[in-house]
Design a protein around this motif. Structure first.
Motif, PDB file in Angstrom:
ATOM      1  N   GLY A 370       4.588   2.019 -15.679  1.00 50.45           N
ATOM      2  CA  GLY A 370       4.910   2.470 -14.325  1.00 50.45           C
ATOM      3  C   GLY A 370       5.216   1.313 -13.403  1.00 50.45           C
ATOM      4  N   SER A 371       5.415   1.658 -12.124  1.00 57.05           N
ATOM      5  CA  SER A 371       5.761   0.618 -11.151  1.00 57.05           C
ATOM      6  C   SER A 371       5.210   0.987  -9.788  1.00 57.05           C
ATOM      7  N   ASN A 372       5.589   0.186  -8.806  1.00 55.65           N
ATOM      8  CA  ASN A 372       5.083   0.408  -7.456  1.00 55.65           C
ATOM      9  C   ASN A 372       5.747   1.596  -6.749  1.00 55.65           C
ATOM     10  N   HIS A 373       6.634   2.350  -7.449  1.00 52.07           N
ATOM     11  CA  HIS A 373       7.271   3.500  -6.783  1.00 52.07           C
ATOM     12  C   HIS A 373       6.273   4.616  -6.524  1.00 52.07           C
ATOM     13  N   ILE A 374       5.237   4.693  -7.378  1.00 48.48           N
ATOM     14  CA  ILE A 374       4.145   5.657  -7.170  1.00 48.48           C
ATOM     15  C   ILE A 374       2.848   4.966  -7.589  1.00 48.48           C
ATOM     16  N   ARG A 375       1.782   5.711  -7.757  1.00 46.86           N
ATOM     17  CA  ARG A 375       0.509   5.109  -8.167  1.00 46.86           C
ATOM     18  C   ARG A 375      -0.035   5.780  -9.422  1.00 46.86           C
ATOM     19  N   GLU A 376       0.865   6.218 -10.281  1.00 45.43           N
ATOM     20  CA  GLU A 376       0.501   6.765 -11.581  1.00 45.43           C
ATOM     21  C   GLU A 376       1.502   6.212 -12.582  1.00 45.43           C
ATOM     22  N   LYS A 377       1.155   6.256 -13.844  1.00 41.57           N
ATOM     23  CA  LYS A 377       2.169   5.933 -14.833  1.00 41.57           C
ATOM     24  C   LYS A 377       3.183   7.068 -14.844  1.00 41.57           C
ATOM     25  N   ASP A 378       4.386   6.771 -15.328  1.00 43.37           N
ATOM     26  CA  ASP A 378       5.460   7.737 -15.130  1.00 43.37           C
ATOM     27  C   ASP A 378       6.365   7.774 -16.363  1.00 43.37           C
ATOM     28  N   GLY A 379       6.197   8.834 -17.161  1.00 40.08           N
ATOM     29  CA  GLY A 379       6.921   8.946 -18.421  1.00 40.08           C
ATOM     30  C   GLY A 379       8.432   8.994 -18.260  1.00 40.08           C
ATOM     31  N   LEU A 380       8.931   9.857 -17.375  1.00 37.25           N
ATOM     32  CA  LEU A 380      10.394  10.001 -17.237  1.00 37.25           C
ATOM     33  C   LEU A 380      10.998   8.755 -16.605  1.00 37.25           C
ATOM     34  N   TRP A 381      10.266   8.130 -15.718  1.00 42.07           N
ATOM     35  CA  TRP A 381      10.715   6.861 -15.121  1.00 42.07           C
ATOM     36  C   TRP A 381      10.962   5.819 -16.214  1.00 42.07           C
ATOM     37  N   ALA A 382      10.038   5.725 -17.170  1.00 37.54           N
ATOM     38  CA  ALA A 382      10.184   4.734 -18.249  1.00 37.54           C
ATOM     39  C   ALA A 382      11.412   5.051 -19.103  1.00 37.54           C
ATOM     40  N   ILE A 383      11.639   6.342 -19.346  1.00 37.95           N
ATOM     41  CA  ILE A 383      12.807   6.741 -20.149  1.00 37.95           C
ATOM     42  C   ILE A 383      14.086   6.359 -19.407  1.00 37.95           C
ATOM     43  N   LEU A 384      14.129   6.623 -18.103  1.00 37.50           N
ATOM     44  CA  LEU A 384      15.314   6.274 -17.304  1.00 37.50           C
ATOM     45  C   LEU A 384      15.518   4.756 -17.272  1.00 37.50           C
ATOM     46  N   PHE A 385      14.419   4.026 -17.206  1.00 36.97           N
ATOM     47  CA  PHE A 385      14.500   2.562 -17.174  1.00 36.97           C
ATOM     48  C   PHE A 385      15.196   2.066 -18.440  1.00 36.97           C
ATOM     49  N   TRP A 386      14.765   2.596 -19.592  1.00 32.40           N
ATOM     50  CA  TRP A 386      15.380   2.200 -20.868  1.00 32.40           C
ATOM     51  C   TRP A 386      16.848   2.583 -20.903  1.00 32.40           C
ATOM     52  N   LEU A 387      17.158   3.807 -20.467  1.00 37.09           N
ATOM     53  CA  LEU A 387      18.561   4.245 -20.508  1.00 37.09           C
ATOM     54  C   LEU A 387      19.424   3.382 -19.589  1.00 37.09           C
TER      55      LEU A 387
END
Ligand code: G16
Length: 545
Positions: A370-387
């Protein structure tokens, strides 16, 4: 509408674990069990005049019933505004984003994460605070203390609210709004990633993706993101309808439980990219064609490539990883000249660092990034990051990882879990290890391994200086190898003993070797140190990731 005060008695087992209170659903269904815990949350915090609370869950069995109870207790406790996800559905990352967006004082998330659901499955409650992240240990301890003495709770006598329609209604002096939990999350992702480039990639016939939502909460989010917004063909997102029992499966995105996705990616004519999320949408697993990316490597690679992503183009301030996560990201941080923090297991430990702007990215071996965009880990965010990285570099997942290893070396890594073992035996094993570690410290070597460090990890939070002790026994060796032992804080049946193994290899001719083979001397050493077979009465791990 009348507020009723109900007399109750404490339950002794309401201590939150690594991530909230998780128990079999039948425990939560006991008379007053859920009510006691919810009232204890409200008893342990200050509720202001203009308070807003966000409520939702991963759609598992008992989600809707629990939401109705929570709304009525919240209304009886003078909470002014309650925002509930449409149909009761709210992924954990989306709740975190909503708390921040609506300036809510907190959120109640109903999920047992990756644990199975259904009538005989698990249920869970997590309380997140105003920054959007899981409550600190201090707050969860306060809640636990309240559960020990609670003798009454307040509940509004009212009809159930229809969660299936968007709109609002009044419950006494409380306004309850049923909101779309998907669109604001998608808009947040659009601010971070280059949707144009990802769309070009996904709409092309040369690149195929397979996203498995495992019949859990991310289904509607993933369909909207990947198929509607980003042009992936219909069917790219599978198992996309949240089911109360997750289709009888374990909604855990790893090589064992996401087996149909894994078979697809490791089969003939497989897609170029595969990914899965867990029950409540905060975990992720990333796969390339015939290729698995460990979560530890994923964190390192996202950090090394963050400058390519619009939301992170100004650089990464610092990174953090949980203690058992491999040290791959430490090497990237060193090269970037940024701080790398080592925290105990549990996302809550990242939040002070995020709130103080010390770190931009963070992650854990347990499939959380995850990142500083929220305060939880974020599964779809990680997928988008890779894509987004793939869309910009034009490289395959496999090539991105190999190039990373060539530059930084590879931290071979694996976690061996021994599940459902007797709690007393698991505790004996950890106590024995704590004793052994003191002895090990006096040695300079164990077999041919030179020991550089051995302790039971204790963490002093750099921001609030709070101390968290006994966070796992770790033994580090001169070669950069490590063995870590700890008990899971999320299981609901007996205890889960985790062994984390890591070996660093810089020789480029050896970075493609088989992980379990490379780690086998460490696996033997772990057995010698901890006597795992005898304590667990298991010959081999129940899960290897
Ligand atoms: C939770 C926590 C994570 C932790 C994971 C595993 O994740 O949020 O920080 O790494 O549990 O914890 P343990 O090793 O104690 O079982 P989730 O996705 O289950 O909420």
């Amino acid at each position: 509408m009348r507020t009723r005060t109900v007399t109750t008695k404490p339950f002794k087992d309401q201590k939150p674990g690594t991530s909230g209170l998780r128990k079999p659903v039948t425990i939560f269904q006991q008379s007053n069990y859920l009510e006691n815990f919810i009232q204890s949350i409200f008893n342990s915090i200050n509720i202001s005049e203009t308070s807003t609370l966000i409520v939702g869950g991963d759609g598992r069995y008992y989600n809707s019933q629990a939401i109705q109870i929570i709304i009525k207790i919240a209304a009886a406790n003078s909470i002014k505004r309650i925002l509930v996800g449409h149909k009761g559905i709210f992924s954990t990352p989306a709740i975190s984003a909503a708390i921040r967006y609506h300036k809510a004082f907190g959120g109640i998330i109903l999920s047992a994460s990756h644990n199975p659901g259904g009538v005989n499955g698990d249920f869970g409650i997590k309380y997140n605070t105003e920054h959007g992240g899981p409550a600190s240990e201090e707050i969860t301890n306060n809640i636990f203390n309240c559960t020990k003495t609670i003798n009454k709770y307040k509940i509004l006598e009212a009809k159930d609210i229809n969660l299936n329609y968007l709109g609002s209604c009044n419950l006494g002096t409380t306004k309850v709004e049923i909101i779309d939990s998907i669109t604001p999350y998608v808009e947040l992702m659009q601010q971070l990633f280059d949707f144009g480039r990802i769309h070009t990639l996904l709409a092309s016939s040369n690149f195929r993706i397979s996203i498995d939502s495992l019949n859990a909460v991310t289904g509607p989010y993933a369909r909207t993101l990947f198929e509607t917004c980003l042009g992936a063909p219909r069917g790219s997102v599978q198992n996309d309808i949240p089911l109360e029992d997750f289709g009888g499966k374990h909604p855990d995105p790893n090589l064992i439980h996401a087996s149909s996705l894994v078979n697809n990616l490791f089969g003939l004519n497989s897609p170029d990219f595969g990914a899965a999320s867990d029950g409540d949408g905060d975990r992720n697993m990333i796969l390339g064609r015939n290729f698995f990316v460990t979560p530890s490597d994923s964190l390192a690679i996202l950090t090394a490539n963050a400058h390519l992503i619009p939301g992170y183009k100004d650089g990464v301030k610092g990174v953090a990883r949980s203690m058992p996560t491999s040290q791959a990201v430490d090497r990237v941080a060193k090269k970037l000249g940024i701080e790398c923090y080592e925290t105990p297991t549990g996302w809550k430990f990242f939040n002070n660092l995020l709130n103080a702007d010390k770190i931009t990215l963070c992650g854990e071996e347990s499939f959380g990034t995850g990142s500083n965009h929220i305060r939880e880990k974020d599964g779809l965010w990680a997928i988008l990051f890779w894509l987004n990285i793939i869309a910009i570099t034009g490289k395959s997942v496999e090539n991105i990882v190999y190039e990373h290893w060539k530059q930084y070396g590879r931290n071979f890594y694996s976690r061996h879990d021994y599940e459902e073992i007797e709690l007393s035996k698991a505790n004996d094993c950890m106590n024995q290890l704590r004793y052994t570690v003191k002895k090990i410290r006096e040695k300079t070597a164990f077999n041919e391994y030179k020991i550089t460090h051995a302790d039971d990890f204790s963490y002093i939070d750099p921001i609030d200086k709070s101390i968290s002790k006994q966070q796992g026994v770790r033994i580090s060796f001169a070669s950069g190898s490590r063995i870590i032992f700890r008990l899971s804080g999320t299981g609901t049946k007996g205890a889960t003993f985790r062994v984390y193994l890591e070996k660093y290899q810089f020789d480029n001719t050896k970075i493609k070797l088989n992980t379990q083979h490379v780690l086998s001397p460490l696996i033997q050493l772990a057995e010698e140190i901890a006597h795992i077979k005898s304590f667990t009465e298991l010959d081999k791990p129940t899960i290897i990731t």
